[in-house]
Design an enzyme around this catalytic site. Structure first.
Site, short mmCIF file in Angstrom:
data_model
loop_
_atom_site.label_atom_id
_atom_site.label_comp_id
_atom_site.label_asym_id
_atom_site.label_seq_id
_atom_site.Cartn_x
_atom_site.Cartn_y
_atom_site.Cartn_z
N THR A 81 0.87 -1.17 0.00
CA THR A 81 0.00 0.00 0.00
C THR A 81 0.90 1.22 0.00
OG1 THR A 81 -0.11 0.03 2.42
CG2 THR A 81 -1.84 -1.16 1.25
N GLY A 82 0.50 2.25 -0.72
CA GLY A 82 1.31 3.46 -0.82
C GLY A 82 0.45 4.70 -0.79
N GLU A 84 0.13 6.98 -3.17
CA GLU A 84 -0.55 7.29 -4.43
C GLU A 84 -1.16 6.08 -5.11
OE1 GLU A 84 3.61 6.23 -5.70
OE2 GLU A 84 2.69 7.33 -4.04
N ALA A 85 -0.76 4.86 -4.69
CA ALA A 85 -1.27 3.66 -5.36
C ALA A 85 -1.09 2.45 -4.46
CB ALA A 85 -0.52 3.44 -6.68
N VAL A 87 -0.51 -1.89 -4.73
CA VAL A 87 -0.04 -2.92 -5.65
C VAL A 87 -0.59 -4.28 -5.21
CG1 VAL A 87 1.96 -4.00 -6.73
CG2 VAL A 87 2.07 -1.59 -6.05
N ASP A 234 12.97 9.73 -7.56
CA ASP A 234 12.63 9.32 -6.20
C ASP A 234 13.41 8.05 -5.85
OD1 ASP A 234 11.30 9.60 -3.76
OD2 ASP A 234 9.68 8.26 -4.37
N ASN A 239 13.09 1.79 -3.41
CA ASN A 239 12.56 1.71 -4.76
C ASN A 239 13.45 0.86 -5.66
OD1 ASN A 239 10.32 3.26 -4.22
ND2 ASN A 239 11.30 5.19 -4.77
N ASP A 251 8.81 1.83 -9.15
CA ASP A 251 8.17 3.10 -8.79
C ASP A 251 8.68 4.25 -9.64
OD1 ASP A 251 6.66 1.80 -6.90
OD2 ASP A 251 8.00 2.26 -5.24
#
Length: 300
Positions: A81-82, A84-85, A87, A234, A239, A251
């Site tokens: 969970t992030g 902006e999105a 997965v 980023d 990442n 990412d």
């Protein structure tokens, strides 16, 4: 005339009863297989053929990509969970049909949230220099309408899609992009070789020898990015995935044009700082200024 028709009917009826005559159906040997069209609550038919042109992965495609229309997507759980999105882990599989063998592959399904449900607070800096193709969409985004929020989320999905396609073709170690549809991006699932997800670089403790292997791969990947005029924007040990002796950059929705973005150089320098700090902390001395200078030679 009636006697002629009666004679003809008699001929065909007698021929139909004549077992010595060949059966026309024998020339068309079809074998039918029943397909269960009842899907579970976490399943859907594959959307591979439903997405628009240009939204399917670049060729030549890896052999594991399932393109059959009869394939079924099954959601197996959430991977991450992030802000902006989220997965999810997805299995795309098709059963054996006739002489065609069964096929399946695991995919990472990245689903972007609309603006009202996400907190990607750095969006403004990353998108400087980008343009919205559709003026109506641009106005909707500016007014933050429901349609505009959906467009904004879709823009991040397509931005990452474009970046993955471009970088995959350039040989940068990124997941293979399978398809994009609205706010959902399907890509290669990077596993750990034992059925689970590959760990992030921040969570591994490689040997000194493997650390050097990882850094060479990272530097080469950053060079190819810079050669394309891009910075990850980023990049950090969170990442980057470590798959045995291979690393994979992930990412990438915020990938930055080093020259076109007014803060492009700053983003590139930050990428260098983050990665140099991590490798140095693990025992491999990496000078961030030297790395930055090396990457600039790829840009100009």
């Amino acid at each position: 005339m009636s006697s002629e028709y009666e004679a003809a009917d008699l001929y065909f009826s007698e021929s139909a009863r004549d077992e010595s005559q060949p059966d026309p159906a024998a020339a068309f040997p079809f074998t039918f297989h029943a397909v269960d069209e009842e899907l579970g609550p976490d399943q859907r038919w594959s959307t591979w053929l439903e997405v628009e042109r240009g939204s399917r992965g670049p060729e030549p495609r890896p052999s594991w990509v399932v393109t059959d229309q009869a394939a079924i997507d099954t959601e197996l759980g959430i991977l991450k969970t992030g802000k902006e999105a989220d997965v999810f882990l997805l299995e795309r599989a098709v059963e054996a049909i006739g002489g065609n063998p069964a096929k399946s592959s695991l995919l990472a399904a990245k689903r972007y949230r609309t603006d009202e449900h996400r907190a990607f607070h750095r969006s403004t800096s990353y998108v400087e220099g980008r343009r919205t193709r559709n003026s109506r969409d641009g106005r909707a985004m500016a007014k933050k309408t429901t349609h505009g929020r959906g467009v904004a989320a879709g823009q991040w999905a397509y931005a990452e899609w474009d970046a993955l396609n471009r970088l995959w073709k350039a040989g940068v170690p990124v997941p293979y992009p399978v398809q994009v549809d609205g706010t959902e991006l399907l890509m290669e699932f990077i596993d750990d070789g034992e059925g689970g997800a590959a760990p992030r670089l921040a969570h591994v403790r490689p040997s000194k020898e493997l650390l050097g292997v990882y850094f060479e791969q990272l530097r080469n990947g950053m060079r190819e990015l810079a050669r394309a005029g891009l910075a990850h924007g980023d990049l950090s040990p969170y990442n980057v995935l470590a798959q045995a002796e291979r690393i994979v950059l992930i990412d990438l929705p915020q990938v930055v044009d080093i020259v076109g973005n007014p803060k492009g150089m700053d983003f590139l320098m930050r990428d260098c700082h983050n990665m140099a700090t991590w490798f140095t902390g693990r025992g491999l001395e990496v000078d961030e200024q030297e790395l930055f200078a090396d990457l600039l030679t790829m840009v100009f």
